[in-house]
Design a protein around this motif. Structure first.
Motif, mmCIF file in Angstrom:
data_model
loop_
_atom_site.group_PDB
_atom_site.id
_atom_site.type_symbol
_atom_site.label_atom_id
_atom_site.label_comp_id
_atom_site.label_asym_id
_atom_site.label_seq_id
_atom_site.Cartn_x
_atom_site.Cartn_y
_atom_site.Cartn_z
ATOM 1 N N GLY A 100 1.227 -1.589 0.072
ATOM 2 C CA GLY A 100 0.623 0.111 0.284
ATOM 3 C C GLY A 100 0.773 1.594 -0.515
ATOM 4 N N SER A 101 1.669 0.775 -0.138
ATOM 5 C CA SER A 101 3.027 1.982 -0.655
ATOM 6 C C SER A 101 2.446 3.925 -1.222
ATOM 7 N N GLY A 134 -1.052 5.093 -1.018
ATOM 8 C CA GLY A 134 -1.854 5.012 -0.397
ATOM 9 C C GLY A 134 -1.002 6.729 1.111
ATOM 10 N N SER A 135 -2.340 7.010 2.023
ATOM 11 C CA SER A 135 -1.352 7.965 2.288
ATOM 12 C C SER A 135 -0.714 7.085 4.324
ATOM 13 N N ALA A 153 1.345 -1.570 -4.666
ATOM 14 C CA ALA A 153 0.468 -0.733 -5.032
ATOM 15 C C ALA A 153 -0.994 -1.129 -6.202
ATOM 16 N N GLY A 154 -1.656 -0.287 -5.342
ATOM 17 C CA GLY A 154 -3.344 -0.938 -6.248
ATOM 18 C C GLY A 154 -2.562 -0.452 -8.165
ATOM 19 N N ASN A 175 -1.682 3.190 -8.757
ATOM 20 C CA ASN A 175 -1.581 4.323 -8.741
ATOM 21 C C ASN A 175 -0.344 4.648 -9.627
ATOM 22 N N ARG A 187 2.123 -10.218 -4.190
ATOM 23 C CA ARG A 187 1.508 -8.915 -3.066
ATOM 24 C C ARG A 187 2.659 -10.045 -1.972
ATOM 25 N N ALA A 199 -0.842 -1.797 4.755
ATOM 26 C CA ALA A 199 -1.630 -0.594 4.384
ATOM 27 C C ALA A 199 -1.888 -0.636 3.400
ATOM 28 N N ALA A 201 -1.126 -1.469 10.306
ATOM 29 C CA ALA A 201 -2.675 -0.411 9.596
ATOM 30 C C ALA A 201 -3.560 -0.512 8.614
ATOM 31 N N GLU A 252 -8.203 -3.867 8.130
ATOM 32 C CA GLU A 252 -9.485 -5.026 8.160
ATOM 33 C C GLU A 252 -8.939 -6.578 8.082
ATOM 34 N N ASP A 285 -2.371 2.369 13.960
ATOM 35 C CA ASP A 285 -2.891 2.640 13.743
ATOM 36 C C ASP A 285 -2.893 3.259 14.440
ATOM 37 N N GLY A 338 -6.782 8.357 3.187
ATOM 38 C CA GLY A 338 -7.963 7.705 2.402
ATOM 39 C C GLY A 338 -9.010 8.037 2.597
ATOM 40 N N ILE A 373 -11.562 4.589 4.816
ATOM 41 C CA ILE A 373 -11.380 5.444 6.559
ATOM 42 C C ILE A 373 -12.148 6.694 6.545
ATOM 43 N N MET A 428 0.081 11.027 10.944
ATOM 44 C CA MET A 428 0.709 9.001 11.347
ATOM 45 C C MET A 428 2.149 8.568 10.932
HETATM 46 N N1 LIG Z 1 -4.595 7.041 6.883
HETATM 47 C C1 LIG Z 1 -4.672 6.904 8.135
HETATM 48 O O1 LIG Z 1 -4.529 8.044 8.698
HETATM 49 C C2 LIG Z 1 -4.653 5.191 8.599
HETATM 50 C C3 LIG Z 1 -4.869 5.550 10.074
HETATM 51 C C4 LIG Z 1 -5.419 4.589 10.716
HETATM 52 C C5 LIG Z 1 -5.168 3.417 10.040
HETATM 53 N N2 LIG Z 1 -5.583 3.228 8.687
HETATM 54 C C6 LIG Z 1 -6.041 1.825 7.903
HETATM 55 O O2 LIG Z 1 -4.515 1.658 6.922
HETATM 56 C C7 LIG Z 1 -5.059 1.497 5.961
HETATM 57 C C8 LIG Z 1 -4.820 2.381 4.558
HETATM 58 O O3 LIG Z 1 -5.324 3.867 5.089
HETATM 59 P P1 LIG Z 1 -4.931 4.852 3.942
HETATM 60 O O4 LIG Z 1 -5.445 6.172 3.996
HETATM 61 O O5 LIG Z 1 -3.640 4.994 3.768
HETATM 62 O O6 LIG Z 1 -5.829 4.683 3.017
HETATM 63 P P2 LIG Z 1 -5.410 5.014 0.962
HETATM 64 O O7 LIG Z 1 -4.882 6.438 0.942
HETATM 65 O O8 LIG Z 1 -6.455 4.501 0.822
HETATM 66 O O9 LIG Z 1 -4.207 3.975 0.615
HETATM 67 C C9 LIG Z 1 -4.186 2.534 0.567
HETATM 68 C C10 LIG Z 1 -3.233 1.816 -0.519
HETATM 69 O O10 LIG Z 1 -4.063 0.518 -1.226
HETATM 70 C C11 LIG Z 1 -3.754 -0.155 -2.396
HETATM 71 N N3 LIG Z 1 -5.002 -0.870 -2.375
HETATM 72 C C12 LIG Z 1 -6.079 -0.772 -2.776
HETATM 73 N N4 LIG Z 1 -7.232 -1.235 -3.685
HETATM 74 C C13 LIG Z 1 -5.729 -2.738 -2.907
HETATM 75 C C14 LIG Z 1 -5.595 -3.689 -4.400
HETATM 76 N N5 LIG Z 1 -6.740 -4.642 -4.689
HETATM 77 N N6 LIG Z 1 -4.701 -4.573 -4.446
HETATM 78 C C15 LIG Z 1 -3.660 -3.365 -4.044
HETATM 79 N N7 LIG Z 1 -3.335 -2.754 -3.272
HETATM 80 C C16 LIG Z 1 -4.124 -1.592 -3.127
HETATM 81 C C17 LIG Z 1 -4.044 1.534 -2.969
HETATM 82 O O11 LIG Z 1 -3.071 1.633 -3.988
HETATM 83 P P3 LIG Z 1 -3.198 2.953 -5.216
HETATM 84 O O12 LIG Z 1 -3.529 3.595 -4.009
HETATM 85 O O13 LIG Z 1 -1.855 2.438 -6.588
HETATM 86 O O14 LIG Z 1 -4.699 1.793 -6.120
HETATM 87 C C18 LIG Z 1 -2.926 2.075 -2.100
HETATM 88 O O15 LIG Z 1 -1.675 2.076 -2.082
HETATM 89 C C19 LIG Z 1 -6.097 1.442 5.468
HETATM 90 O O16 LIG Z 1 -7.204 0.038 6.464
HETATM 91 C C20 LIG Z 1 -6.350 2.428 7.095
HETATM 92 O O17 LIG Z 1 -7.979 2.094 8.020
HETATM 93 C C21 LIG Z 1 -4.946 4.064 7.854
#
Ligand SMILES: NC(=O)c1ccc[n+]([C@@H]2O[C@H](COP(=O)([O-])OP(=O)(O)OC[C@H]3O[C@@H](n4cnc5c(N)ncnc54)[C@H](OP(=O)(O)O)[C@@H]3O)[C@@H](O)[C@H]2O)c1
Length: 397
Positions: A8-9, A11-12, A35-36, A38, A89, A104, A127, A130, A154, A209, A212, A270
């Motif tokens: 998840g590199s 993402g946020s 990554a997904g 992007n 992965r 992540a 992180a 799920e 988290d 993201g 969340i 974070m």
């Molecule tokens: N953001 C926070 O501050 C925070 C805090 C606590 C916990 N969390 C948890 O951390 C996790 C990530 O949150 P985030 O906010 O960083 O989310 P995000 O910004 O939406 O990033 C999600 C990441 O997952 C990748 N991804 C999505 N679907 C995928 C798939 N099918 N296969 C491979 N990679 C995939 C995305 O790739 P692309 O963008 O390249 O598609 C992106 O790198 C979540 O479980 C969230 O609940 C986040």
């Protein structure tokens, strides 16, 4: 020097993790980035961090990554190995040189690779909540069996982890998780049916993201955190309280049996919990604003409104029910959130879809990762049908 695989590199959390790496190049290097879709961001990350492998979700993404790297001018001999798909992965967490995996990815797509890292006894900065919401029993059994180090990223769980270091786990009576209350904390319940995705995405204290952020607006995210906390720290759900704390500065509190309460307090950034997961048990300087204790401030705490935010209550019920309930909870919520963001259903219908999916599926006890993925898939199919019925106006709130 520790080599990292970052799931998840792009993402946020992923980009914040890379900022921690950028600031600590003498300690960390990147083995793989996953990554997904992007590819633009992933290309920039490849150019900066020079991983040995890079993974995207699909073959179409792989073709786009190929083109993007060609256009970047990076000499072919310097390209990482490029891979796509679920198995890829899993593959990039395996090498012995990978000392830590940052999990992540959003949603259950991160489960298999995270489970493999657990099975190999690695350190995991978790992180991707799920993973535990869907497969808590299985993952925690494997953590015990293979001696993996699961460190919460988290912020609330990271805070709890820090407070728990002060005492004996057997003498803890309660964990209190704080919640900002989201953008609709003060919105009257009767207005919630009309709120838009743009309003729901406007989180008052965190930039995260999309999923969340919507889950924070419904308090589903806090429900997931209650479940995550139960698995991580061995609580039953009744021992985990949620309090609304709009300033998001106190992240978690641990109450010991003598009535003493320890709180973990830090700015909303974070990079602190991410760095903690990497450096534990040590601590290093982090680029996080320090709190000025001489400045006047007010911190509020209040009880959550379970009637206004019924998904929080549902999370407690699912955790108590056990079995596949929390897996279905997560899957149905993901589909409902996606439909809300596409304006196919209203805000209050997120709960309706999740509740109905849960009530229509039998509870099972998953025995393997593939069981969990199967239950997840089945739950999504039903949740999609329920969304379609609502989007077509066949069901009204
Ligand atoms: N953001 C926070 O501050 C925070 C805090 C606590 C916990 N969390 C948890 O951390 C996790 C990530 O949150 P985030 O906010 O960083 O989310 P995000 O910004 O939406 O990033 C999600 C990441 O997952 C990748 N991804 C999505 N679907 C995928 C798939 N099918 N296969 C491979 N990679 C995939 C995305 O790739 P692309 O963008 O390249 O598609 C992106 O790198 C979540 O479980 C969230 O609940 C986040």
């Amino acid at each position: 020097m520790t080599s990292l695989t970052i799931l998840g590199s792009t993402g946020s959390i992923g980009t914040s993790t890379l900022d921690v790496v950028r600031r600590n190049r003498h300690l960390y290097q990147v083995y793989a980035l996953a990554a997904g879709g992007n590819v633009e961001r992933l290309t920039a990350q490849i150019l900066e961090f020079r991983p040995k492998a890079a993974v995207v979700a699909t073959s179409d993404g792989l073709a786009r990554l190929n083109q993007s790297l060609q256009a970047s001018g990076l000499t072919r001999s310097e390209w990482p190995e490029l891979l796509a798909g679920d198995e890829a992965r899993v593959q990039v967490v395996r090498p012995a040189e990978v000392g830590c995996v940052i999990s992540a990815i959003v949603g259950v797509a991160g489960l298999e690779a995270t489970y493999e890292a657990v099975r190999l006894g690695k350190r995991i900065g978790l992180a991707n909540k799920e993973v535990l919401v869907s497969g808590g029993a299985l993952v925690m059994d494997a953590v015990q069996k293979y001696g993996a180090e699961l460190l919460p990223v988290d912020s609330e769980h990271n805070g709890a982890h820090q407070c728990l270091r002060a005492g004996n786990r057997a003498q803890v009576s309660k964990l209190i998780l704080t919640a900002s209350g989201g953008p609709f904390r003060n919105t009257p319940i009767e207005q919630l049916s009309k709120v838009t995705p743009a309003q729901a995405l406007n989180h008052p204290t965190w930039r995260m993201g999309n999923r969340i952020t919507i889950d924070s607006a419904t308090l589903m995210n806090k429900g997931f955190e209650v479940i995550e906390a139960c698995w991580l720290f061995g609580f039953v759900s009744l021992e985990v309280d949620v309090v609304i704390h709009p300033q998001s500065t106190v992240h978690a509190l641990i109450e010991y049996s003598d009535g003493s309460v320890l709180a973990q307090i830090a700015a909303t950034d974070m990079r602190m919990p991410i760095q903690y997961a990497l450096t534990y048990p040590d601590r290093f300087e982090a680029p996080v604003p320090k709190i000025d204790w001489t400045e006047a401030r007010q911190w509020e705490f209040s009880a959550p409104d379970f009637q206004k935010f019924p998904l929080l209550k549902l999370a407690y019920e699912c955790q108590e029910a056990g079995g596949s309930a929390t897996c279905t909870l997560n899957a149905a919520d993901e589909i409902a959130v996606e439909a809300f963001l596409q304006e196919r259903i209203g805000f209050l219908q997120i709960h309706e879809v999740v509740q109905e999916t849960l009530s229509r599926l039998p509870s099972r006890t998953p025995q393997s990762v593939s069981d969990i993925l199967e239950i997840d898939k089945e739950s999504r199919v039903l949740a999609r049908e329920l969304v379609t019925a609502r989007a077509a106006g066949a069901v009204t709130a």
